[in-house]
Design a protein around this motif. Structure first.
Motif, PDB file in Angstrom:
ATOM      1  N   ALA A 150       0.828  -1.217   0.000  1.00  8.12           N
ATOM      2  CA  ALA A 150       0.000   0.000   0.000  1.00  8.12           C
ATOM      3  C   ALA A 150       0.857   1.259   0.000  1.00  8.12           C
ATOM      4  O   ALA A 150       2.055   1.217   0.254  1.00  8.12           O
ATOM      5  CB  ALA A 150      -0.921  -0.015   1.209  1.00  8.12           C
TER       6      ALA A 150
ATOM      7  N   GLY B 175       0.154   4.098   1.931  1.00  6.97           N
ATOM      8  CA  GLY B 175       0.079   4.812   3.210  1.00  6.97           C
ATOM      9  C   GLY B 175       1.299   4.679   4.098  1.00  6.97           C
ATOM     10  O   GLY B 175       2.348   4.187   3.675  1.00  6.97           O
TER      11      GLY B 175
ATOM     12  N   PRO C  74      -4.954  -1.081   3.709  1.00  3.24           N
ATOM     13  CA  PRO C  74      -4.954   0.342   3.319  1.00  3.24           C
ATOM     14  C   PRO C  74      -3.626   1.032   3.593  1.00  3.24           C
ATOM     15  O   PRO C  74      -3.394   2.128   3.057  1.00  3.24           O
ATOM     16  CB  PRO C  74      -6.073   0.942   4.171  1.00  3.24           C
ATOM     17  CG  PRO C  74      -6.199   0.042   5.355  1.00  3.24           C
ATOM     18  CD  PRO C  74      -5.816  -1.324   4.885  1.00  3.24           C
ATOM     19  N   ILE C  75      -2.797   0.465   4.449  1.00  2.75           N
ATOM     20  CA  ILE C  75      -1.470   1.053   4.717  1.00  2.75           C
ATOM     21  C   ILE C  75      -0.457  -0.085   4.725  1.00  2.75           C
ATOM     22  O   ILE C  75      -0.815  -1.259   4.664  1.00  2.75           O
ATOM     23  CB  ILE C  75      -1.420   1.805   6.074  1.00  2.75           C
ATOM     24  CG1 ILE C  75      -1.738   0.845   7.225  1.00  2.75           C
ATOM     25  CG2 ILE C  75      -2.372   3.000   6.073  1.00  2.75           C
ATOM     26  CD1 ILE C  75      -1.463   1.412   8.597  1.00  2.75           C
TER      27      ILE C  75
ATOM     28  N   ALA D 206      -4.416   5.725   7.074  1.00  2.23           N
ATOM     29  CA  ALA D 206      -4.290   5.912   5.621  1.00  2.23           C
ATOM     30  C   ALA D 206      -4.724   7.327   5.241  1.00  2.23           C
ATOM     31  O   ALA D 206      -4.050   8.015   4.472  1.00  2.23           O
ATOM     32  CB  ALA D 206      -5.140   4.871   4.880  1.00  2.23           C
ATOM     33  N   ASP D 207      -5.843   7.775   5.802  1.00  2.00           N
ATOM     34  CA  ASP D 207      -6.358   9.107   5.483  1.00  2.00           C
ATOM     35  C   ASP D 207      -5.459  10.201   6.022  1.00  2.00           C
ATOM     36  O   ASP D 207      -5.251  11.232   5.376  1.00  2.00           O
ATOM     37  CB  ASP D 207      -7.769   9.272   6.060  1.00  2.00           C
ATOM     38  CG  ASP D 207      -8.778   8.424   5.292  1.00  2.00           C
ATOM     39  OD1 ASP D 207      -8.441   7.984   4.166  1.00  2.00           O
ATOM     40  OD2 ASP D 207      -9.874   8.186   5.822  1.00  2.00           O
TER      41      ASP D 207
ATOM     42  N   GLN E  63      -2.354  10.224   6.402  1.00  2.00           N
ATOM     43  CA  GLN E  63      -1.202  10.370   5.517  1.00  2.00           C
ATOM     44  C   GLN E  63      -1.550  11.279   4.342  1.00  2.00           C
ATOM     45  O   GLN E  63      -0.768  12.131   3.953  1.00  2.00           O
ATOM     46  CB  GLN E  63      -0.808   8.975   5.002  1.00  2.00           C
ATOM     47  CG  GLN E  63       0.367   8.965   4.046  1.00  2.00           C
ATOM     48  CD  GLN E  63       1.692   9.129   4.784  1.00  2.00           C
ATOM     49  OE1 GLN E  63       1.709   9.410   5.990  1.00  2.00           O
ATOM     50  NE2 GLN E  63       2.781   8.986   4.067  1.00  2.00           N
ATOM     51  N   LYS E  64      -2.745  11.076   3.826  1.00  2.00           N
ATOM     52  CA  LYS E  64      -3.146  11.832   2.642  1.00  2.00           C
ATOM     53  C   LYS E  64      -3.441  13.290   2.979  1.00  2.00           C
ATOM     54  O   LYS E  64      -3.327  14.163   2.148  1.00  2.00           O
ATOM     55  CB  LYS E  64      -4.397  11.197   2.009  1.00  2.00           C
ATOM     56  CG  LYS E  64      -4.072   9.888   1.286  1.00  2.00           C
ATOM     57  CD  LYS E  64      -5.336   9.165   0.870  1.00  2.00           C
ATOM     58  CE  LYS E  64      -5.080   7.685   0.570  1.00  2.00           C
ATOM     59  NZ  LYS E  64      -6.229   6.849   0.891  1.00  2.00           N
TER      60      LYS E  64
END
Lengths: 466, 466
Positions: free
Chosen positions: A79, A81, A150-151, A461-462, A464-465
């Motif tokens: 992933a 992330g 997700p990561i 994950a979010d 990180q974004k």
């Protein structure tokens, strides 16, 4: 990460909870007692079971030999992330006193609880097989629904946590490059209460010591030698008695060096927590706090160092009576440390304290069962915030930032050897009887924990974004 | 009694010593451990063996059932002379720690000793199988040579001496008429040294106590509860430590009530005895007397009351480490008493001392392992004089009148329940390791003891006629 994607993963986990419980029971059935060499092969079996389990989830996993019980390492880093290293331990405490177990410690049973919950009962149900599988099952749900995590996730499982983690330090040094990640996630902690999740930010350290006193060169008869010959049990009891002060403190000289009073803000936060001091003790049949007078129980168990005697044996301990003057006696003692205490200095001070109390014609030998400092984690970091938010979303209330009286020496090792901070998120409960007969893990812990980690993975994950 | 007749009996005993040793080995092979119910059938076997053995010597003997292990009673009262009741016990101490035995405790071996003697090694070799067979073999020699015994002899062997002699008091009351004799002869004591026989005239009493402390209702984890929850081992160690004073005395309130200073004449006699205080301790690997400062070792072990801890257990005592706060801990303690101390008052004072130190939210239970007063025997009596002379004739030096730190509660029972005084004559030696691994009996003790009892029987017969 879309809401609907997250919801699909949560739904999958709920729908497959029975299979998750079955896998936990399979793991509990392996009697991986690390302190007793009779169970060494079972420790290997538990490691292999875990390695196979995460291979199923797409991890590049393997069992790694050590001088002691093996490690399990796995990586799933496809992933984008951030990269989390998840740590747990597959070894468990011994089961004695076995006669107090209501069921076979290694044949888990599901028992309905009075509050409508279900208890998964067995050695390791909570500490740490249940807790670590809670995370593994969260990963399984992500993999099943989305085909991937997700990561980036790596996992490290050890088999000597209950035995002093002797192989872990060298192993971390050898594999420092391989294991390096953005943060460590450790699951060996409690929820605040049944409804409130918690992230632990303070951990006590531990100095574990065993000593043996030898007086005469053989056991003697008290009729012939009573009064005149030194009694090894008396010497040992005198030493144990000398470790504590009248007011519940520790009497070893220099023990409190470096210990600060609790930060007033943290103290105030703890006083606001829904903690019933009387119930804490009455739940286990006690009423009077045994620690330092004038300090709350939370302060005693989270923020004050302690000294406890864990085992002592000498002389004739079977049925009946034997008027022997024992030549030898043994005791196991530990000190829980708080920030500011140097574990090596505490060990040295303890040994000096003991040696000063051994009569000149007697002798003492020591064995170390570990020495690790206390940890205080940084309270402000984006990952901590993301994790707190994810837990709050699952449980409907803000996660508590807690301390813990227990020691998780690996947290110190990750900081020192790998430069990584650790997020401590666990779903165990105060009444899980870890290390005691009839250890259990609540089904609601398992289910809510799996859902929580599903959300934490999404939040990281979010984050990180963002 | 003619000199030549006595000499013929002595010669017979010497000529048949090998057979006597073989019989002793047969008896040692029966593992009659009285404190462990697993050996109950072996206790019965030992009783039957002894009953058969004295039937061979013309005794009207039988095994008598009790609530515990059986008694053996036998009578051979055809002779004219006085009537002696001989007492011994066929039960033995447990063998642990078994790993310290150099040979099977119940498979006796004859081992050459550095001084040219031979050691008969096995559990009970000295205490009390060897000692009681010493007397039985003396009777055997008389019977073989003259066809009868020179005086009336009854024998009483019990099987619970190492377990508190619980059945003995009731049995003595039931059989008081049957067992009544002129004097009791008890063989459970030591020679003064390798060359000097001894008659013991002072015996310490014994109060045996076991207690269990209970704190929480389960074992707890010190990480969660350390400091806050009371630790049963800590409470127990604190209590044990509180029993002794800094200067080696006993700290229980009222313990020394009724205790007198040693009679100056006896003290002077003891100071003349060839006793090497340093060697007494250095023989067992010690150098510093542990009892009351300013008192000689002989005074500490013969004439001063004592307190010893014999066994203590709690918490996790196996290999490795377990950070448990034990809910329960047990200890076994005894007090040796001297003349003037009331055993029931001592027991009560001890229990009050313990109760005062148990925290309010914890509890204690007690179990009694006996309570018997000290005994001081009358020094002047014709039978004592006759016995002293017989011993002097055999060993070529005057018999010492000694004390003993050990307790032989039956001596008090014989006095109270049957109105009889007791002659304590034994041939054990200080280094026989009774109650310890590798217990032994010197062949010279056995041989010289048989010869001594042959002479004692003759002297008692002649004393009657004089």
């Amino acid at each position: 990460m879309t809401e609907s994607q997250l919801q699909a993963v949560l739904d999958y986990a709920d729908a497959h909870l029975d299979e998750s419980v079955e896998r936990l029971c399979d793991l509990i059935r392996i009697p991986s007692v690390s302190t007793d060499s009779a169970y060494a092969a079972d420790c290997v079996r538990a490691a292999e079971w875990l390695s196979d389990a995460i291979k199923d989830l797409g991890f590049d996993a393997s069992v790694r030999k050590t001088e002691g019980h093996p490690m399990v390492v796995g990586h799933n880093v496809a992933a984008d992330g951030p990269h989390v290293l998840f740590y747990g331990h597959y070894d468990v405490q011994p089961v004695d006193p076995i006669e107090l177990w209501e069921s076979d410690p290694f044949e888990p049973v599901l028992r309905p609880a009075p509050d409508g919950d279900t208890h998964i009962v067995g050695r390791g149900a909570s500490d740490d097989k249940g807790q670590l599988l809670t995370f593994v099952e969260a990963c399984r749900a992500w993999k099943a629904v989305t085909g991937s995590l997700p990561i980036k996730v790596s996992m490290l499982f050890e088999g000597e946590e209950e035995a002093g983690s002797k192989s872990l330090g060298p192993f971390l040094e050898e594999t420092a490059e391989e294991l390096k990640a953005d943060v460590v996630l450790v699951c060996d902690t409690d929820m605040w209460d049944r409804e409130t999740p918690a992230i632990t930010t303070m951990l006590r350290g531990l100095v574990g010591e065993e000593f043996e006193i030898t007086c005469a060169d053989r056991d003697l008869h008290s009729g012939m030698f009573g009064n005149a010959a030194r009694n090894a049990l008396q010497v040992t009891a005198d030493i144990i008695a000398s470790l504590r002060t009248e007011d519940g403190g520790v009497a070893v000289e220099g023990f409190y060096d470096g210990v600060s009073e609790l930060d007033p803000e943290i103290k105030a936060q703890w006083e606001r927590l829904p903690f019933d001091q009387e119930a804490f003790l009455s739940d286990v049949g006690l009423t009077i706090p045994a620690g330092e007078k004038g300090r709350s129980i939370l302060e005693q168990v989270w923020a004050r160092p302690s000294c406890e005697i864990h085992g002592m044996i000498g002389g004739y301990t079977q049925e009946g009576f034997k008027t022997v003057i024992p030549a030898k006696a043994r005791a196991k003692v530990s000190f829980r440390l708080v920030a500011g205490q140097d574990p090596i200095a505490v060990r040295d001070a303890f040994r000096a304290h003991v040696r000063a109390r051994v009569p000149q014609d007697c002798s003492v030998t020591f064995e170390s069962h570990g020495a690790s400092p206390a940890i205080a984690l940084p309270l402000e970091s984006p990952m901590l915030t993301a994790t707190r938010d994810a837990l709050g979303a699952e449980w409907g209330r803000e996660a508590a930032l807690a301390g813990t009286g227990g020691s998780i020496p690996i947290v110190g090792d990750f900081k020192r050897k790998l430069g990584m901070d650790t997020l401590l998120v666990g779903f165990a409960r105060f009444d899980n009887r870890i290390h005691s007969p009839n250890e259990k893990y609540d089904l609601s812990s398992f289910k809510g924990g799996i859902r929580s980690f599903i959300r934490v993975l999404a939040a990281l994950a979010d984050q990180q974004k963002a």
